[in-house]
Design an enzyme around this catalytic site. Structure first.
Site, PDB file in Angstrom:
ATOM      1  CG  HIS A  39      -8.351  -7.177 -49.194  1.00 17.81           C
ATOM      2  ND1 HIS A  39      -8.843  -6.300 -48.267  1.00 17.81           N
ATOM      3  CD2 HIS A  39      -7.171  -6.654 -49.622  1.00 17.81           C
ATOM      4  CE1 HIS A  39      -8.013  -5.278 -48.128  1.00 17.81           C
ATOM      5  NE2 HIS A  39      -6.988  -5.469 -48.927  1.00 17.81           N
ATOM      6  CG  ASP A  92      -5.771  -7.620 -46.112  1.00 14.93           C
ATOM      7  OD1 ASP A  92      -6.303  -8.722 -46.332  1.00 14.93           O
ATOM      8  OD2 ASP A  92      -6.328  -6.695 -45.490  1.00 14.93           O
ATOM      9  CD  GLU A  94      -5.680  -8.559 -42.431  1.00 20.28           C
ATOM     10  OE1 GLU A  94      -6.783  -7.994 -42.313  1.00 20.28           O
ATOM     11  OE2 GLU A  94      -4.596  -7.987 -42.190  1.00 20.28           O
ATOM     12  CG  HIS A 127      -9.455  -5.145 -38.460  1.00 18.72           C
ATOM     13  ND1 HIS A 127     -10.663  -4.468 -38.473  1.00 18.72           N
ATOM     14  CD2 HIS A 127      -8.976  -5.063 -39.727  1.00 18.72           C
ATOM     15  CE1 HIS A 127     -10.900  -4.018 -39.688  1.00 18.72           C
ATOM     16  NE2 HIS A 127      -9.901  -4.348 -40.474  1.00 18.72           N
TER      17      HIS A 127
END
Length: 386
Positions: free
Chosen positions: A186, A184, A210, A286
């Site tokens: 972010h 991830d 991600e 998610h």
């Protein structure tokens, strides 16, 4: 003639560690549960839920799509995280009610399951290889075969290649434990750094990266998708099929990650599963939230042909005194074996919520300040994405 099943009460419960549960009761005495958790925005969603209650008490609980369309369209202003999270909780609860009234799991109402179990992954944290290895081994002991981790720990918005190499080494260390790894970003780094980090990770072979950039950058994410061989995942900060459209049309993503508690509930998640499948995009909802959210995701996962993997927030510890299993009468419904959770087979969502405990915890913590997300800053003190 069918006995009317009207909505008589809609309640919300703010419970630890950071969740907002929605309870809907009908004239037949059927209770459905939903989840409208939107971390850090609890009071706003509570207000939106109160508005929904003022509008839909007295409506036929069986007419889920009519309620969805009125909740979404009838007030002119629509969409966004707060309104869609409130709608999500109501929608999930209505599906739970319908399944309970008919005595079948929701996935039967969506056409029936195409798989018997759901592949899941858990989150691990840490800014050193030793930390993430410890977390990976703990997840493996819980039954997970896959994890997701932060790929940008310690990186500034723009940073040096040496710091990128440190991030790659953490991912490599987790892979060495024998687990599949999603990484991830972010949306924390500039597109130049995202390109360097994504290219460097290709040699490690993660399941996906991600939010390599913020969800405000569909064009730039599409550019990145053409440059790297790693599947690109995103969607937790997209709140309807309309928000996903520019990413799909630009071929910007490979794995869609809508959140059932943010995107409009089971109704919209089911539509998104079909919509993304037309673009050969996989579905990986998610769900770092509570048990109602996870159960709702699983109902769609079981029927979606393009389902890939499900996020699951089975925590190794919580300081707030509650976790994913706390509010379940039977926690074994989420038991993990060899990286999978078996299909939920009970009526409605397939879980039983411990209502007395929910009410007790909500009352006990009613005067506390709602949960707020941590604030991260870079080495220079500037604000970073959460």
């Amino acid at each position: 003639m069918t006995t009317p099943n009207t909505i008589v009460k809609i309640e919300t419960f703010r419970v630890p560690p950071r969740w907002l549960f929605v309870r809907v009761e009908t004239s037949l005495g059927i209770v459905g549960w939903g989840e409208s958790t939107l971390e850090g925005h609890t009071e706003a969603v509570e207000g939106a839920c109160a508005d929904l209650a003022s509008r839909f008490v007295g409506w036929d609980a069986e007419r889920i799509q009519e309620i969805w369309q009125h909740a979404y369209r009838a007030r002119f202003y629509r969409g966004g995280p707060v309104l869609m999270s409130a709608l999500s909780g109501l929608d999930i609860a209505l599906w739970d009610i319908k399944g309970k009234r008919l005595g079948v799991p929701i996935h039967n109402l969506l056409g029936g399951a195409v798989r018997a179990r759901i592949k899941v992954y858990g989150w691990i944290g840490g800014d050193r290889p030793a930390d993430v290895v410890e977390g990976a081994r703990a997840r493996a002991a819980q039954g997970f075969a896959a994890v997701k981790m932060n790929g940008t720990e310690g990186l500034g918005w723009v940073d040096s290649p040496d710091r990128v190499a440190e991030c790659v080494e953490r991912v490599r260390a987790v892979k060495a434990v024998g687990l599949d790894v999603g990484v991830d970003f972010h949306g924390r780094v500039h597109k130049g750094v995202a390109k360097v980090l994504a290219r460097a990770l290709e040699a490690v072979g993660p399941l996906f990266i991600e939010e390599p950039l913020l969800p405000t950058q569909p064009e730039e994410i599409a550019d990145l998708a053409k440059m790297v061989a790693i599947p690109i995942a995103l969607g937790e900060r997209l709140y309807s099929r309309f928000d996903f459209r520019p990413y799909l049309e630009r071929r910007a993503l490979d794995i869609a990650q809508p959140d059932v508690s943010h995107c409009g509930g089971i109704s919209e998640l089911y539509r998104l599963a079909a919509y993304t499948e037309t673009y050969d995009v996989a579905l990986a909802p998610h769900a770092p939230l509570g048990p109602i959210s996870l159960a709702a995701c699983m109902q769609v996962d079981l029927v979606a042909q393009n389902f890939f993997i499900q996020e699951m927030s089975l925590q190794m510890h919580y300081n707030e005194g509650a976790d994913l299993l706390t509010y379940l009468v039977d926690p074994s419904v989420f038991a993990i074996k060899d990286g999978y959770v078996e299909a939920l087979t009970g009526p409605g969502l397939g879980i039983d919520i411990n209502e007395p405990l929910v009410r007790e915890m909500a009352a006990k913590h009613a005067e506390e300040k709602p949960w707020r997300n941590a604030v991260f800053t870079g080495p220079d003190g500037a604000l970073q994405e959460w």
